[in-house]
Design an enzyme around this catalytic site. Sequence first.
Site: not given
Length: 469
Positions: A47, A458, A450, A299, A57, A34, A94
Site C-alpha cells: 500500500e 403502475r 401505494w 475501482d 465515501c 480465513r 509497486v
Amino acid sequence: MSMSRTRDTNRGTERLVVIGGDAAGMSAASQARRLKGPDELEIVAFERGHFTSYSACGIPYWVSGDVPDRDQLIARTPEEHRDRDIDLRMRTEVMEIDVPGGRVRARALDTGAESWTSYDKLVIATGARPIRPELPGIDAPGVHGVQTLDDGQALLDTLTTTEGRRAVVVGAGYIGVEMAEALINRGYEVTVVNRGKEPMSTLDPDMGRLVHEAVEGLGITMVNGAEVTKLLTGEDGRVRAVVTDDAEYPADVVVLGIGVRPETTLARAAGLPLGDHGGLLTDLAMRVRGHENIWAGGDCVEVLDLVSGRERHIALGTHANKHGQVIGANAGGGYATFPGVVGTAVSKVCDLEIARTGLREKDAHRAGLRFETVTIESTSRAGYYPGAALMTVKMLAEHRTGRLLGVQIVGREGAAKRVDIAAVALTAGMTVEQMTALDLGYAPPFSPVWDPVLVAARKASTAVRKGAL
C-alpha cells in the site's frame, strides 16, 4: 537507489501478492487468510499510502465535521491486518508487474529502496485516480482532489490554514455536490462550476434540475454549462481563481470533483487486458481474462451491467468489498463469482436524498433499447401523517416487454433507500407490471398505501400497454 531481489525459498508455501491496501485488496487478503493459514499461504500486500481499509465515501462527512475523527473511517488498521498474518507493507508502491517472471517490483517511498517480490497468485486492486485535467494552475497549492484519506487530510490542512473563505468546486457529480455541502457547513462561500446541463450527470437532466434547485437553496452558487480553462495563482503561487470561457470565480481553495478513472497504469504496462473505459477485464470469478493466477477488483476493473449487457466502470466501495470477497475465496482455494451490477447509487445534499439504479435515458439509447418513461410525485408517508415529504420518481421501462430499465428518485427523508426496491427488481429482470404486485411493507409512518415506486410502476405499465398498441 538500492535494488534487492526476494524469492520464495520455501516452495511448499504459496505466496499471494496484493497490490492495494483498501477495500478490494484487503478484503481479498482477509478472505484468503480465513480459508488458508500462513503455513499454506503467505500473503504480502503493498500500500503506497498511510492508511488501509477505510471509507473514501465518508471523506466529505469528515471534511464537513459530521464525522469528527478521521479514524472513524478506518475499518481495519495495518496492525490489525498484520495480526492476521498478512505481511502488509505500507508506504510501498509497486512500480512494475513482471507477468512472465511472476514477480512485482516495489519501492519503499520513504527510503527509495527497491526490491522484487515473487508471487504464485496476484491481486491487482489499484483503485481509481481523480480526473485532473491538464490546465494551467491545476497543480497549484490550494487545489485538491479527494480520493484518499491522505487527500482528505491535505484538504483539511488547507482549510485550517487559509485565511480566505471562498471555495470553488469543479464538477457536480456525487463528490462535487457532497464537497460543496461540506464546505458550506464549514462557513465557506461556495461556487460549483459544472460543464453539464445540470448537476449529477448520473441522473437525467430533468431529475438533475431538482438537485440544482436544492443546491442553490443551500446558498451555493451553481454554474452549469461552464468549461474551466485555467486556474489563476497569486504572487505566493497559491490558487486565487478559477477561469471559464466567460467568467472568473475567486477561490482560496479549489476542490476537484470531476470524477475518476481506473488506475491501471501498471496493468497496461504489463500487457493485461483493458476495456473501453480503461478498466481491467475479468471473468465471473474476478480473474483477469487470460491469466489463471491473476485477479483484479475494485475501482480498477470494469464490470458487467446486468441491464444493458455491456461492460462499465463504476467506482463504489460496495462493489469493491464484494470483489474482494470473491477474489479471496478463489485465491484461497474456494469458489465464488461476481455476476455484475445494476448501477445503484445514493447520495444527499443537505436533507435532499438522491438515488438511481439501472439505465438513464442516454444509456438506454446507447444500448439500442426502445423505452417508455414516466415521472410521478408522491410522499414518503401517508399524506395525513406528520412529516410526509414529497419525492419524485422517474422510471424507464422497455417498449413492448415492459422490462424495468431504470429508476431515479429525488426527495426528502425516506426517498433514497426506496431505490433498493428497483435494484432488486432489475436484478431479477422483472417487468413493471410484475412490480405492481410486490408485497411491500405498509404503515402510515413509513409509506402511502401505494408506495411511490409502485405508483411509478403502475403508470409505467400503462404507458407500456399504450405504446404497444
